[in-house]
Design a protein around this motif. Structure first.
Motif, PDB file in Angstrom:
ATOM      1  N   VAL A 197      15.559  50.622  36.801  1.00 22.50           N
ATOM      2  CA  VAL A 197      15.565  50.122  38.188  1.00 22.50           C
ATOM      3  C   VAL A 197      16.882  49.375  38.432  1.00 22.50           C
ATOM      4  O   VAL A 197      17.288  48.548  37.609  1.00 22.50           O
ATOM      5  N   GLY A 198      17.526  49.696  39.556  1.00 30.79           N
ATOM      6  CA  GLY A 198      18.755  48.984  39.918  1.00 30.79           C
ATOM      7  C   GLY A 198      20.026  49.679  39.465  1.00 30.79           C
ATOM      8  O   GLY A 198      21.072  49.038  39.316  1.00 30.79           O
ATOM      9  N   LEU A 199      19.955  50.995  39.278  1.00 32.77           N
ATOM     10  CA  LEU A 199      21.167  51.737  38.905  1.00 32.77           C
ATOM     11  C   LEU A 199      22.185  51.700  40.043  1.00 32.77           C
ATOM     12  O   LEU A 199      21.812  51.510  41.218  1.00 32.77           O
ATOM     13  N   LEU A 238       4.940  55.623  30.919  1.00 32.46           N
ATOM     14  CA  LEU A 238       6.197  55.198  31.551  1.00 32.46           C
ATOM     15  C   LEU A 238       6.759  53.978  30.836  1.00 32.46           C
ATOM     16  O   LEU A 238       6.006  53.113  30.376  1.00 32.46           O
ATOM     17  N   LYS A 239       8.085  53.934  30.755  1.00 31.22           N
ATOM     18  CA  LYS A 239       8.790  52.713  30.384  1.00 31.22           C
ATOM     19  C   LYS A 239       9.720  52.405  31.541  1.00 31.22           C
ATOM     20  O   LYS A 239      10.549  53.259  31.893  1.00 31.22           O
ATOM     21  N   ILE A 240       9.569  51.247  32.133  1.00 36.85           N
ATOM     22  CA  ILE A 240      10.502  50.879  33.200  1.00 36.85           C
ATOM     23  C   ILE A 240      11.229  49.610  32.785  1.00 36.85           C
ATOM     24  O   ILE A 240      10.644  48.728  32.151  1.00 36.85           O
ATOM     25  N   HIS A 241      12.493  49.557  33.124  1.00 33.11           N
ATOM     26  CA  HIS A 241      13.218  48.318  32.870  1.00 33.11           C
ATOM     27  C   HIS A 241      14.378  48.154  33.835  1.00 33.11           C
ATOM     28  O   HIS A 241      14.830  49.133  34.435  1.00 33.11           O
ATOM     29  N   PRO A 242      14.852  46.930  33.986  1.00 33.21           N
ATOM     30  CA  PRO A 242      15.969  46.691  34.901  1.00 33.21           C
ATOM     31  C   PRO A 242      17.273  47.158  34.270  1.00 33.21           C
ATOM     32  O   PRO A 242      17.405  47.146  33.036  1.00 33.21           O
ATOM     33  N   LEU A 243      18.208  47.532  35.086  1.00 29.37           N
ATOM     34  CA  LEU A 243      19.551  47.778  34.569  1.00 29.37           C
ATOM     35  C   LEU A 243      20.063  46.474  33.957  1.00 29.37           C
ATOM     36  O   LEU A 243      20.094  45.444  34.621  1.00 29.37           O
TER      37      LEU A 243
END
Ligand code: SF4
Length: 328
Positions: free
Chosen positions: A187-189, A212-217
């Motif tokens: 998230v935040g690319l 799912l694996k989600i993480h911030p840039l």
């Protein structure tokens, strides 16, 4: 606060399935990456510095030696482990070599299965067949696909070297072999707004996914993005911006999809930005609190995603605009 009351956690899934606590052991199979060695690309993905998240010295040990080392390092012991081939592209070798490495892991005491991290364009049928054979023998098998975004423009910009269509084709083939897939998203690319992250998730769910694996840039030392950040050409998300988007993504996700991770962390000096990523539990706790207040996983299932007008969303738009159109 118990996480699994608000979203479907991987640790809870493993506990339900195996009747005990299962921990992941991160391994280095001494693989390389086709996006670094020139087969697909050079220089790698712009956010990547593998040594920021794996112990690159581990490759000097055999897989069985690494498993012994990793088990000793755990502060909280258990008797069940998932062997996680994490470093670089862990399907990027002849299938005979892959089989030798995976077999070595699976025969170690307490190992209940494999998680194999790779790229969507690096999973030939013979690899899927090998993984399916392990699964038929009763092993827990997960294919972890790095996608990061469903937007081809961003994939090109961050030098991924594959398209969203490549990902969809691999998902279809993995489904044919009955292999569970966990997809990694960032998230935040650069150039992406909150809306793009939600659209990515909607497209990934449309293709069908098990985890799912989600993480911030987060910008790590040694990456191409680190140079852009030092040159003031890149901005990262605030904690509130990330929590806002990650919460909505979890709420958009059907309850049977398993979240293997909902944030990421790194330590300075490896971590350059954002500083809140240096604290492992800050983002997960904030997301959990937001889920408690606004609805758990699946609360927005079936509803079209929308941008809201909260202040953190506006900040997010500002961040993304700053990054828009620049080479990072
Ligand atoms: S993120 Fe994966 S595919 Fe991209 S450069 Fe790093 S190891 Fe290679």
């Amino acid at each position: 606060m118990q996480s699994n009351l608000y979203y479907n956690t991987f640790s809870n899934y493993l506990k339900q399935h195996w009747g005990r606590k299962i921990r992941k052991l991160s391994l280095h199979g001494d693989f390389t990456c086709p996006n670094r060695d020139g087969s697909i690309g050079k220089g790698g993905c712009t956010f990547c510095n593998v040594s920021s998240f794996v112990d690159t010295t581990a490759k000097r040990q055999t897989i069985s030696e690494q498993i012994v080392t990793r088990r000793h390092e755990l502060t909280r012991k258990t008797d069940g482990y998932l062997a996680y081939f994490q470093a670089y592209t862990s399907t990027y070798a002849e299938v005979s070599r892959l089989k030798a490495l995976y077999d070595d892991a699976l025969k170690q005491p307490g190992i209940i299965g494999l998680a194999v991290g790779t790229r969507p364009d690096c999973v030939p049928d013979e690899v899927l067949k090998l993984l399916a054979d392990y699964q038929h023998q009763g092993q827990e098998i997960w294919l972890e696909l790095g996608l990061q975004t469903a937007h081809d423009q961003t994939l090109k910009r961050i030098n991924r070297g594959h398209t969203f269509a490549d990902y969809c084709k691999t998902i279809t083939r993995a489904q044919h072999y009955g292999i569970k897939v966990c997809t990694h998203l960032i998230v935040g690319l650069p150039g992406e707004l909150r809306e793009e992250s939600l659209a990515t998730l909607a497209n990934v769910l449309d293709c069908g996914v098990d985890g799912l694996k989600i993480h911030p840039l987060h910008v790590v030392d040694g990456s191409i993005m680190a140079k852009a950040w030092h040159a003031n050409r890149l901005k990262t998300l605030s904690l509130d911006e990330y929590v806002d988007t990650a919460t909505t993504m979890i709420q958009m996700t059907p309850s049977d999809v398993i979240f293997h991770r909902i944030s990421a962390h790194a330590r300075p000096p490896t971590l350059i930005a954002p500083q809140w990523c240096s604290q492992k539990w800050t983002a997960p706790h904030a997301i959990l609190q937001r889920l408690k207040e606004t609805g758990h996983q699946g609360a927005l299932t079936g509803r079209p995603y929308t941008l809201n007008s909260s202040s953190h969303t506006n900040n997010f738009l500002g961040s993304a605009k700053l990054n828009a159109g620049r080479a990072v």
